[in-house]
Write a protein that holds these residues in place. Structure first.
Motif, PDB file in Angstrom:
ATOM      1  N   ALA A   1      46.995  63.952   8.771  1.00  0.00           N
ATOM      2  CA  ALA A   1      48.208  63.981   9.582  1.00  0.00           C
ATOM      3  C   ALA A   1      49.315  63.175   8.904  1.00  0.00           C
ATOM      4  O   ALA A   1      50.475  63.595   8.873  1.00  0.00           O
ATOM      5  CB  ALA A   1      47.929  63.438  10.983  1.00  0.00           C
ATOM      6  N   ARG A   2      48.955  62.018   8.341  1.00  0.00           N
ATOM      7  CA  ARG A   2      49.946  61.201   7.631  1.00  0.00           C
ATOM      8  C   ARG A   2      50.487  61.954   6.425  1.00  0.00           C
ATOM      9  O   ARG A   2      51.685  62.007   6.173  1.00  0.00           O
ATOM     10  CB  ARG A   2      49.334  59.877   7.176  1.00  0.00           C
ATOM     11  N   TYR A   3      49.598  62.548   5.647  1.00  0.00           N
ATOM     12  CA  TYR A   3      49.993  63.288   4.455  1.00  0.00           C
ATOM     13  C   TYR A   3      50.935  64.443   4.812  1.00  0.00           C
ATOM     14  O   TYR A   3      51.985  64.617   4.188  1.00  0.00           O
ATOM     15  CB  TYR A   3      48.750  63.814   3.732  1.00  0.00           C
ATOM     16  N   LEU A   4      50.571  65.209   5.816  1.00  0.00           N
ATOM     17  CA  LEU A   4      51.393  66.359   6.214  1.00  0.00           C
ATOM     18  C   LEU A   4      52.737  65.930   6.790  1.00  0.00           C
ATOM     19  O   LEU A   4      53.762  66.563   6.515  1.00  0.00           O
ATOM     20  CB  LEU A   4      50.628  67.231   7.207  1.00  0.00           C
ATOM     21  N   ALA A   5      52.747  64.857   7.568  1.00  0.00           N
ATOM     22  CA  ALA A   5      54.003  64.350   8.116  1.00  0.00           C
ATOM     23  C   ALA A   5      54.921  63.872   6.996  1.00  0.00           C
ATOM     24  O   ALA A   5      56.129  64.149   7.003  1.00  0.00           O
ATOM     25  CB  ALA A   5      53.736  63.219   9.107  1.00  0.00           C
ATOM     26  N   ASP A   6      54.363  63.185   6.019  1.00  0.00           N
ATOM     27  CA  ASP A   6      55.165  62.708   4.894  1.00  0.00           C
ATOM     28  C   ASP A   6      55.746  63.873   4.100  1.00  0.00           C
ATOM     29  O   ASP A   6      56.930  63.870   3.753  1.00  0.00           O
ATOM     30  CB  ASP A   6      54.327  61.807   3.980  1.00  0.00           C
TER      31      ASP A   6
END
Length: 120
Positions: free
Chosen positions: A16-21
């Motif tokens: 989720a962090r990777y995709l949000a970034d």
């Protein structure tokens, strides 16, 4: 069992962090680390919410320690702040650092207030 709950939460939080970034970089460009800022503030709000709930240890292990722990990232925040300074964007680095701390604390407080309101 608790370790498994933490691992499962982290397995969802890190992507989720990777995709949000990636989404924030595509939308706003690389001049300011909006992705890390956004996930850190959102994670602070969620963790504040969870901490104020009368939930059991399993829910906090999964969502708090696992998901929020993998979603938010202090190391990337530090790295990006240093990179901004090294790139000559000292003002941007100061705004990023101060804004992240103030907004993160405010988000955690708001999350706790919401949890207290819905459980009252």
């Amino acid at each position: 069992m608790t370790v498994l709950l933490v691992a499962l939460g982290a397995a969802l939080g890190a992507p989720a962090r990777y995709l949000a970034d990636r989404a924030m970089r595509a939308r706003h460009g690389p001049a300011f680390p909006w992705g890390t800022f956004t996930v850190n503030v959102a994670g602070s709000a969620l963790l504040g919410f969870l901490a104020a709930l009368p939930a059991g240890g399993g829910a906090m292990a999964f969502a708090g320690t696992g998901f929020c722990g993998a979603l938010t990232t202090y190391s990337t925040f530090g790295y990006e702040t240093v990179r901004l300074i090294e790139g000559g964007a000292r003002s941007r680095a100061a705004v990023y650092a101060a804004g992240s701390i103030v907004t993160g604390l405010g988000a955690a407080f708001c999350g706790m207030a919401v949890a207290e309101a819905v459980t009252a």
